[in-house]
Design an enzyme around this catalytic site. Structure first.
Site, PDB file in Angstrom:
ATOM      1  N   LYS A   1      -4.974  20.380 -10.189  1.00  0.00           N
ATOM      2  CA  LYS A   1      -4.356  20.901 -11.455  1.00  0.00           C
ATOM      3  C   LYS A   1      -4.224  20.087 -12.782  1.00  0.00           C
ATOM      4  CE  LYS A   1      -4.291  25.094  -8.140  1.00  0.00           C
ATOM      5  NZ  LYS A   1      -3.802  25.469  -7.132  1.00  0.00           N
TER       6      LYS A   1
ATOM      7  N   ASP B   1     -12.564   8.827  -3.124  1.00  0.00           N
ATOM      8  CA  ASP B   1     -13.355   9.928  -2.977  1.00  0.00           C
ATOM      9  C   ASP B   1     -13.857  11.186  -4.121  1.00  0.00           C
ATOM     10  OD1 ASP B   1     -11.073  11.158  -1.698  1.00  0.00           O
ATOM     11  OD2 ASP B   1     -13.023  13.123  -1.791  1.00  0.00           O
TER      12      ASP B   1
ATOM     13  N   THR C   1     -10.225   2.617   4.946  1.00  0.00           N
ATOM     14  CA  THR C   1      -9.655   3.831   5.175  1.00  0.00           C
ATOM     15  C   THR C   1     -10.351   4.539   5.892  1.00  0.00           C
ATOM     16  OG1 THR C   1      -9.061   4.996   3.426  1.00  0.00           O
ATOM     17  CG2 THR C   1      -8.555   2.524   2.898  1.00  0.00           C
ATOM     18  N   GLU C   2      -9.249   5.094   6.738  1.00  0.00           N
ATOM     19  CA  GLU C   2      -9.503   6.265   7.549  1.00  0.00           C
ATOM     20  C   GLU C   2     -10.294   7.557   6.649  1.00  0.00           C
ATOM     21  OE1 GLU C   2      -6.715   5.327   8.028  1.00  0.00           O
ATOM     22  OE2 GLU C   2      -6.191   4.749  10.109  1.00  0.00           O
ATOM     23  N   TYR C   3      -9.276   7.800   6.004  1.00  0.00           N
ATOM     24  CA  TYR C   3     -10.469   8.857   4.964  1.00  0.00           C
ATOM     25  C   TYR C   3     -12.035   8.256   4.017  1.00  0.00           C
ATOM     26  CZ  TYR C   3      -7.258  12.276   4.884  1.00  0.00           C
ATOM     27  OH  TYR C   3      -5.459  13.360   5.284  1.00  0.00           O
ATOM     28  N   GLU C   4     -11.656   6.792   3.822  1.00  0.00           N
ATOM     29  CA  GLU C   4     -12.997   6.997   3.536  1.00  0.00           C
ATOM     30  C   GLU C   4     -14.468   6.580   4.311  1.00  0.00           C
ATOM     31  OE1 GLU C   4     -12.638   2.261   2.379  1.00  0.00           O
ATOM     32  OE2 GLU C   4     -14.366   1.838   1.729  1.00  0.00           O
TER      33      GLU C   4
ATOM     34  N   ASP D   1      -3.396  11.595  -3.265  1.00  0.00           N
ATOM     35  CA  ASP D   1      -4.101  13.198  -3.013  1.00  0.00           C
ATOM     36  C   ASP D   1      -3.699  13.420  -4.598  1.00  0.00           C
ATOM     37  OD1 ASP D   1      -3.064  13.591  -0.664  1.00  0.00           O
ATOM     38  OD2 ASP D   1      -1.397  14.464  -0.858  1.00  0.00           O
TER      39      ASP D   1
ATOM     40  N   GLU E   1       0.957  -0.851   0.128  1.00  0.00           N
ATOM     41  CA  GLU E   1      -0.372   0.126  -0.067  1.00  0.00           C
ATOM     42  C   GLU E   1       0.780   1.468   0.114  1.00  0.00           C
ATOM     43  OE1 GLU E   1      -3.832   2.050   2.666  1.00  0.00           O
ATOM     44  OE2 GLU E   1      -2.329   0.581   3.352  1.00  0.00           O
TER      45      GLU E   1
HETATM   46  N1  SAM Z   1      -4.211   5.931   2.722  1.00  0.00           N
HETATM   47  C1  SAM Z   1      -4.659   6.942   4.117  1.00  0.00           C
HETATM   48  C2  SAM Z   1      -6.357   6.659   4.118  1.00  0.00           C
HETATM   49  O1  SAM Z   1      -7.319   6.579   3.000  1.00  0.00           O
HETATM   50  O2  SAM Z   1      -6.430   6.968   5.456  1.00  0.00           O
HETATM   51  C3  SAM Z   1      -4.061   8.112   4.075  1.00  0.00           C
HETATM   52  C4  SAM Z   1      -4.791   9.342   2.746  1.00  0.00           C
HETATM   53  S1  SAM Z   1      -4.301  10.153   2.543  1.00  0.00           S
HETATM   54  C5  SAM Z   1      -4.875  11.276   1.374  1.00  0.00           C
HETATM   55  C6  SAM Z   1      -2.963  10.556   1.949  1.00  0.00           C
HETATM   56  C7  SAM Z   1      -1.398   9.677   2.022  1.00  0.00           C
HETATM   57  O3  SAM Z   1      -0.697   9.119   1.690  1.00  0.00           O
HETATM   58  C8  SAM Z   1      -0.593  10.800   3.209  1.00  0.00           C
HETATM   59  O4  SAM Z   1      -0.449  10.295   4.953  1.00  0.00           O
HETATM   60  C9  SAM Z   1       1.136  11.079   2.932  1.00  0.00           C
HETATM   61  O5  SAM Z   1       1.805  11.195   3.588  1.00  0.00           O
HETATM   62  C10 SAM Z   1       1.287   9.738   2.412  1.00  0.00           C
HETATM   63  N2  SAM Z   1       1.935   9.742   1.143  1.00  0.00           N
HETATM   64  C11 SAM Z   1       1.508  10.643  -0.254  1.00  0.00           C
HETATM   65  N3  SAM Z   1       2.396  10.463  -1.366  1.00  0.00           N
HETATM   66  C12 SAM Z   1       3.134   9.163  -0.600  1.00  0.00           C
HETATM   67  C13 SAM Z   1       4.342   9.162  -1.047  1.00  0.00           C
HETATM   68  N4  SAM Z   1       4.834   9.408  -2.281  1.00  0.00           N
HETATM   69  N5  SAM Z   1       5.684   8.234  -0.411  1.00  0.00           N
HETATM   70  C14 SAM Z   1       4.957   7.400   0.720  1.00  0.00           C
HETATM   71  N6  SAM Z   1       3.566   7.813   1.473  1.00  0.00           N
HETATM   72  C15 SAM Z   1       2.483   9.297   0.576  1.00  0.00           C
END
Ligand code: SAM
Length: 214
Positions: A123, A155, A192-195, A119, A45
């Site tokens: 843009k 989402d 997931t938490e965000y989900e 993320d 993941e």
């Molecule tokens: N997957 C989790 C959830 O669905 O609840 C967290 C979602 S959060 C929006 C995105 C996470 O991905 C963040 O904790 C960020 O630090 C991590 N992340 C983003 N790009 C990354 C990368 N290149 N390597 C490691 N972690 C990364």
């Protein structure tokens, strides 16, 4: 995600080096050897956040080995606590930036990759940062077994549509698509938490799995 400085994070990760891999780049080509059951498939993941998914998947699938990569120290310690609480023996965490997975994993070393609520980078000028941009797909193909799969949950409708197009343009086979995962009631879905957060606000959750051609 609110970030708090956690000065104890380094020590906590070091004390739990049976879960948080301390020298992950040295594991390249040998990831299977760090798990109790070395013959099991390896699922990865990227961006595990606070770890609800990876801990839950580890518990649900004892016959699969899991690695969760999270670059933010103060966040990955939350994942560490969840993995510890779950008592799953088949989950390892890596505190690194998954900039290029080929630095961490050898060809054919990974069976499945999960991208959960990555993320969206909406843009146009940030397209290259999206984890389903074709340069990332090249990386994934470089570490996955032939026919390896990528599952995306989000989402964000824009990222979902973009990813379907990107997978398809890359020549991957789209195997499974849901435009409202929770309405579909998949009993095996591990949220997931965000989900949970977005779903509680009434937003639909999108999911798809795409497979590289053999
Ligand atoms: N997957 C989790 C959830 O669905 O609840 C967290 C979602 S959060 C929006 C995105 C996470 O991905 C963040 O904790 C960020 O630090 C991590 N992340 C983003 N790009 C990354 C990368 N290149 N390597 C490691 N972690 C990364």
């Amino acid at each position: 995600m609110r970030l708090r400085n956690k000065p104890w994070a380094d020590d906590f990760m070091r004390e739990n080096d049976h879960i948080v891999v301390q020298k992950p780049f040295e594991c390249k080509e040998n990831w299977k050897s760090i798990f109790e059951n070395k013959e099991n498939p390896l699922h990865l993941e990227i961006g595990s956040g606070k770890g609800q998914f990876i801990a839950g998947m580890g518990k649900q699938h004892p016959d699969i080995n899991f690695v969760g990569i999270e670059r933010v120290k103060s966040v990955i310690v939350g994942a560490l606590k969840k993995v510890m609480d779950s008592e799953a023996k088949n989950v390892r965490l890596v505190n690194e930036d998954a900039e290029d997975l080929r630095d961490l994993f050898a060809a054919n070393e990974v069976d499945h990759i999960y991208l959960n609520f990555s993320d969206p980078w909406p843009k146009n000028r940030h397209e290259k940062r999206r984890l389903t941009y074709h340069t990332f797909l090249e990386q994934y193909e470089g570490v996955l077994v032939p026919g390896g799969e990528v599952t995306l949950k989000t989402d964000n409708r824009g990222l979902f549509e973009y990813s379907l197009m990107s997978f398809s343009q890359y020549g991957m086979l789209i195997e499974d698509v849901s435009v409202d995962l929770h309405a579909d009631e998949d009993p095996l879905n591990v949220p997931t938490e965000y989900e949970e957060k977005f779903s509680a606000k009434g937003q639909p959750i999108y999911r798809c799995t795409a497979k590289f051609r053999t």
